[in-house]
Design a protein around this motif. Structure first.
Motif, PDB file in Angstrom:
ATOM      1  N   MET A   1      -4.618 -38.430   0.239  1.00 52.55           N
ATOM      2  CA  MET A   1      -3.644 -39.201  -0.300  1.00 52.55           C
ATOM      3  C   MET A   1      -2.824 -37.965  -0.940  1.00 52.55           C
ATOM      4  O   MET A   1      -3.431 -37.298  -1.558  1.00 52.55           O
ATOM      5  CB  MET A   1      -3.949 -40.203  -1.111  1.00 52.55           C
ATOM      6  CG  MET A   1      -2.976 -41.016  -1.972  1.00 52.55           C
ATOM      7  SD  MET A   1      -3.318 -42.013  -2.924  1.00 52.55           S
ATOM      8  CE  MET A   1      -1.874 -42.599  -3.919  1.00 52.55           C
ATOM      9  N   PRO A   3      -0.304 -38.180  -3.779  1.00 55.80           N
ATOM     10  CA  PRO A   3       0.628 -38.652  -4.899  1.00 55.80           C
ATOM     11  C   PRO A   3       2.046 -38.237  -4.893  1.00 55.80           C
ATOM     12  O   PRO A   3       2.913 -38.975  -5.511  1.00 55.80           O
ATOM     13  CB  PRO A   3      -0.073 -38.617  -6.177  1.00 55.80           C
ATOM     14  CG  PRO A   3      -1.483 -38.121  -5.916  1.00 55.80           C
ATOM     15  CD  PRO A   3      -1.443 -37.510  -4.403  1.00 55.80           C
ATOM     16  N   GLU A 185       1.238 -43.559   1.443  1.00 52.79           N
ATOM     17  CA  GLU A 185       1.755 -43.340   0.343  1.00 52.79           C
ATOM     18  C   GLU A 185       3.120 -44.268   0.075  1.00 52.79           C
ATOM     19  O   GLU A 185       3.554 -44.752  -1.133  1.00 52.79           O
ATOM     20  CB  GLU A 185       2.166 -41.897  -0.057  1.00 52.79           C
ATOM     21  CG  GLU A 185       0.797 -41.026  -0.096  1.00 52.79           C
ATOM     22  CD  GLU A 185       0.127 -40.886   1.034  1.00 52.79           C
ATOM     23  OE1 GLU A 185       0.451 -41.122   1.999  1.00 52.79           O
ATOM     24  OE2 GLU A 185      -0.651 -39.828   1.094  1.00 52.79           O
TER      25      GLU A 185
END
Length: 218
Positions: A1, A3, A185
């Motif tokens: 992931m 951010p 995301e």
């Protein structure tokens, strides 16, 4: 992931959230007006008005919102009615929501004890005053929880207006996913915005319910 994908897209998602809120609340407001008229028809003493109101509710609760949006935007264009995307989006949401809001209001009016209106007549109230000062306040108080629930459902259903080209949260999230190749995301960011908006709306509904409850009215 990653951010940073969400952080980089924050501005785009914020603007898209504004579009989602504007379209949804316009649909809710117009839908409430239409729903109130349909509710009045459903409660009318005239059988032909009750039939018209019942037909409206049956049609617009039976037709999926996606089909309604496509019908307004694409099918009407076949007959020379070139409907702008924003009008199609708001109109579709309003027409669909009005059917549900009409039934919520009708149920709320039916929940008011009939003795209330009879007592108002005995006290000399006119028909308009009975509706305005006796029935309407009580029906609105009863209808607040289901109306807030309908508003939340409509706001989530507003994701469907992306099919007519409105750059709301779902459409912008899809665009971000296609540009960054980071769908997780992108959709997570959009979902968090939906969650924040719906939590705020639910909190407003809880506050309104407390304010309108008999024990908190003063």
């Amino acid at each position: 992931m990653k951010p940073e994908v969400i952080l980089h897209s924050f501005g785009y998602l914020t603007r898209a959230a504004g579009v989602t809120i504007a379209v949804s609340f316009a649909g809710i407001a117009i839908g409430f007006v239409i729903g109130a008229l349909v509710c009045a028809a459903r409660l009318s003493r005239r059988s032909w008005l009750r039939r018209i109101g019942g037909a409206y509710v049956s049609v617009f609760r039976g037709v999926p919102l996606l089909v309604l949006l496509l019908f307004i935007y694409y099918f009407l264009a076949e007959f020379g009615l070139d409907v702008p995307a924003i009008v199609a989006a708001v109109g579709g949401l309003a027409l669909s929501s009005a059917a549900y809001q009409a039934e919520i209001l009708r149920g709320a009016f039916n929940a008011v004890p009939p003795g209330q209106a009879e007592a108002a007549v005995a006290l000399g109230f006119t028909g308009v005053d009975i509706w305005r000062r006796v029935l309407m306040p009580q029906a609105l108080r009863i209808s607040v929880p289901p109306l807030i629930n309908e508003f939340i459902l409509l706001l989530k259903a507003s994701s469907l207006v992306s099919v007519v080209g409105i750059a709301e949260l779902t459409r912008v999230s899809m665009n971000i996913a296609s540009m960054t190749y980071r769908p997780f995301e992108a959709y997570l960011g959009g979902g968090l915005f939906y969650l924040a908006i719906n939590l705020a709306l639910a909190g407003f509904g809880a506050l309104a319910e407390r304010r309108l409850s008999p024990g908190e009215a003063r």
